[in-house]
Design an enzyme around this catalytic site. Structure first.
Site, PDB file in Angstrom:
ATOM      1  N   GLY A  10       0.831  -1.203   0.000  1.00 50.36           N
ATOM      2  CA  GLY A  10       0.000   0.000   0.000  1.00 50.36           C
ATOM      3  C   GLY A  10       0.867   1.254   0.000  1.00 50.36           C
ATOM      4  O   GLY A  10       2.106   1.175  -0.046  1.00 50.36           O
ATOM      5  N   GLN A  11       0.225   2.408   0.037  1.00 53.14           N
ATOM      6  CA  GLN A  11       0.964   3.691   0.005  1.00 53.14           C
ATOM      7  C   GLN A  11       1.931   3.804   1.184  1.00 53.14           C
ATOM      8  O   GLN A  11       3.124   4.038   1.010  1.00 53.14           O
ATOM      9  CB  GLN A  11      -0.013   4.861   0.083  1.00 53.14           C
ATOM     10  N   LEU A  12       1.386   3.645   2.400  1.00 55.44           N
ATOM     11  CA  LEU A  12       2.219   3.803   3.586  1.00 55.44           C
ATOM     12  C   LEU A  12       3.250   2.673   3.679  1.00 55.44           C
ATOM     13  O   LEU A  12       4.428   2.922   3.989  1.00 55.44           O
ATOM     14  CB  LEU A  12       1.335   3.838   4.844  1.00 55.44           C
ATOM     15  N   ASP A  35      -2.294 -12.483   5.860  1.00 52.99           N
ATOM     16  CA  ASP A  35      -3.639 -11.910   5.959  1.00 52.99           C
ATOM     17  C   ASP A  35      -3.890 -11.588   7.436  1.00 52.99           C
ATOM     18  O   ASP A  35      -3.970 -12.495   8.271  1.00 52.99           O
ATOM     19  CB  ASP A  35      -4.645 -12.949   5.425  1.00 52.99           C
ATOM     20  N   ILE A  36      -4.012 -10.309   7.744  1.00 53.53           N
ATOM     21  CA  ILE A  36      -4.104  -9.920   9.163  1.00 53.53           C
ATOM     22  C   ILE A  36      -5.420 -10.361   9.823  1.00 53.53           C
ATOM     23  O   ILE A  36      -5.552 -10.292  11.032  1.00 53.53           O
ATOM     24  CB  ILE A  36      -3.879  -8.399   9.376  1.00 53.53           C
ATOM     25  N   THR A  61      -9.398   0.544   2.782  1.00 54.30           N
ATOM     26  CA  THR A  61      -9.429   2.011   2.679  1.00 54.30           C
ATOM     27  C   THR A  61     -10.465   2.537   1.673  1.00 54.30           C
ATOM     28  O   THR A  61     -10.536   3.750   1.458  1.00 54.30           O
ATOM     29  CB  THR A  61      -8.034   2.546   2.272  1.00 54.30           C
ATOM     30  N   TYR A 124     -16.522   2.958   7.102  1.00 58.23           N
ATOM     31  CA  TYR A 124     -15.055   2.971   7.150  1.00 58.23           C
ATOM     32  C   TYR A 124     -14.574   3.589   8.471  1.00 58.23           C
ATOM     33  O   TYR A 124     -13.780   2.977   9.199  1.00 58.23           O
ATOM     34  CB  TYR A 124     -14.500   3.753   5.952  1.00 58.23           C
TER      35      TYR A 124
END
Ligand SMILES: NC(=O)c1ccc[n+]([C@@H]2O[C@H](COP(=O)([O-])OP(=O)(O)OC[C@H]3O[C@@H](n4cnc5c(N)ncnc54)[C@H](OP(=O)(O)O)[C@@H]3O)[C@@H](O)[C@H]2O)c1
Length: 287
Positions: A10-12, A35-36, A61, A124
Site C-alpha cells: 500500500g501507500q504507507l 492476511d491480518i 481504505t 469505514y
C-alpha cells in the site's frame, strides 16, 4: 531493530520500506503473504519472526465500498489490528497502528485534538475507530497514528486521480465544502520511525499536512505543480461544487483538520504537503 510490516504494497507500506533506518530489518508482508484477519497465521508469523515492532499499514481504505462491504471492512479494520495486538503481546513486541480523521463527524470548527469526541459518519470510520479501541485495550502501549487525505507516488490517491482526469477533461467539478490537510505517506512513515526511535509514550497521535484546504484547492495545487513541471501542457478549469452536488455512498466529515501539537512535541516535523506534491508528481513523471 526488527519490524514486521503489514500492508507492505500500500501507500504507507511502500513508503515505510523506502525510509527504513540503517540497521533496521523489515519483513514486509502484504495480504498474499500475511492476511491480518487470520489470527493463527498472524500469531505464527510474529512468533517465528520475533520483531521488536509490528507496523500495521494494512487497511480496508475504500471509503464508499465499505458502506456495502461492512463485514469485510470490519474484519480488516477491526479484527486485523486486534489480531496483531494479541500476537505482538505474546512476544512483547510494540504495535504501531494507523487510523483516520474519518473517526470524527466534521462538526468542529477548530482542529481536532486526540481526545476530541469521535463520531464516525460512515462504515469505514466506524470500523477504523473499532480497530483503535481494540488495539488500545489489548496493548495500551501501542502507538496509534491518526492521519488524513493520504497521497504518495504509490497506489491510488487524489493526486493520481486528478492527473489522470486532467489528461482529457477541460473542466472538472471538485468538492469545495470539505476541508482537511493532505498528508504525504512518506512523512507518515518518517513520523512512525521518529516515535519508535524516541520510545514515545503509547496512545493516539494526530499527524497530517501543515495547511488546510478544500478538495478543489488541493486539485488546483496539483494542476499548478504538474503544469510547472511540464507533466501537463494545460490546466483544467476547476469548478468548486458542493457535497450535495457530488453525492457519494459514504458521508464524509466537512472539516477534519487534526491538531498535531502532541506529535510535534515528540520532534516530528509536519508534512509540508505542497512540496511533497511537487516531488510525487516529479517521481510519477520519471516512472
Ligand atoms: N488513504 C487515505 O487517504 C487515508 C486517510 C486517512 C487514514 N488512512 C489510513 O492510513 C493507513 C494506510 O493507508 P494507505 O493509503 O497506505 O492504504 P492502501 O494504499 O489502501 O494500502 C492498504 C494495504 O492493506 C492491504 N490489505 C488489505 N487487506 C489486508 C489483509 N486482510 N491482510 C493484510 N493486508 C491487507 C492491501 O493489500 P491488498 O491490495 O492485497 O488487499 C494494501 O496493500 C490505513 O490505516 C488507512 O486507514 C488512509
Amino acid at each position: 531493530m526488527k519490524v514486521l510490516l503489514t500492508g507492505a504494497k500500500g501507500q504507507l507500506g511502500s513508503c515505510f520500506q523506502d525510509r527504513l533506518p540503517a540497521g533496521w530489518e523489515v519483513w514486509a508482508t502484504d495480504s498474499d503473504v500475511l492476511d491480518i484477519t487470520d489470527l493463527e497465521k498472524v500469531k505464527r508469523a510474529v512468533i517465528d519472526y520475533q520483531p521488536d515492532f509490528v507496523v500495521n499499514a494494512a487497511a480496508f481504505t475504500a471509503v464508499d465500498k465499505a458502506e456495502t462491504e461492512h463485514k469485510t471492512a470490519a474484519l480488516i479494520n477491526e479484527t486485523g489490528p486486534k489480531n496483531l495486538a494479541l500476537a505482538a503481546n505474546e512476544i512483547g513486541a510494540r504495535l504501531v497502528h494507523v487510523s483516520t480523521d474519518y473517526v470524527f463527524d466534521g462538526e468542529a470548527i477548530t482542529p481536532y485534538i486526540e481526545t476530541a469526541k469521535t463520531n464516525p459518519l460512515g462504515v469505514y470510520g466506524k470500523t477504523k475507530l473499532d480497530g483503535e479501541i481494540a488495539v488500545s485495550q489489548i496493548q495500551p502501549d501501542a502507538l496509534i497514528i491518526r492521519t488524513a487525505w493520504v497521497f504518495s507516488e504509490y497506489g491510488n490517491n487524489f493526486v493520481k486521480t486528478m492527473l489522470r482526469l486532467a489528461q482529457d477533461r477541460e473542466t472538472l467539478g471538485v468538492v469545495s465544502d470539505q476541508f482537511g490537510c493532505p498528508t504525504y505517506a512518506g512523512d507518515i512513515a518518517q513520523a512512525i520511525i521518529v516515535l519508535l526511535q524516541k520510545k514515545s509514550a503509547g496512545g493516539i497521535y494526530h499527524f497530517c499536512g501543515d495547511e488546510m484546504v478544500a478538495w478543489n484547492e488541493f486539485a488546483e495545487v496539483i494542476f499548478s505543480s504538474a503544469l510547472r513541471q511540464g507533466v501537463l501542457t494545460r490546466k483544467p478549469v476547476v469548478n468548486g461544487i458542493t457535497t450535495a452536488q457530488y453525492p457519494t455512498p459514504a458521508k464524509r466529515p466537512k472539516y477534519s483538520v487534526l491538531d498535531c501539537e502532541k506529535i510535534k512535541n515528540q520532534g516530528v516535523i509536519l508534512s509540508l504537503w505542497k512540496s511533497r506534491v511537487d516531488e510525487v508528481i516529479a517521481a510519477s513523471n520519471n516512472k
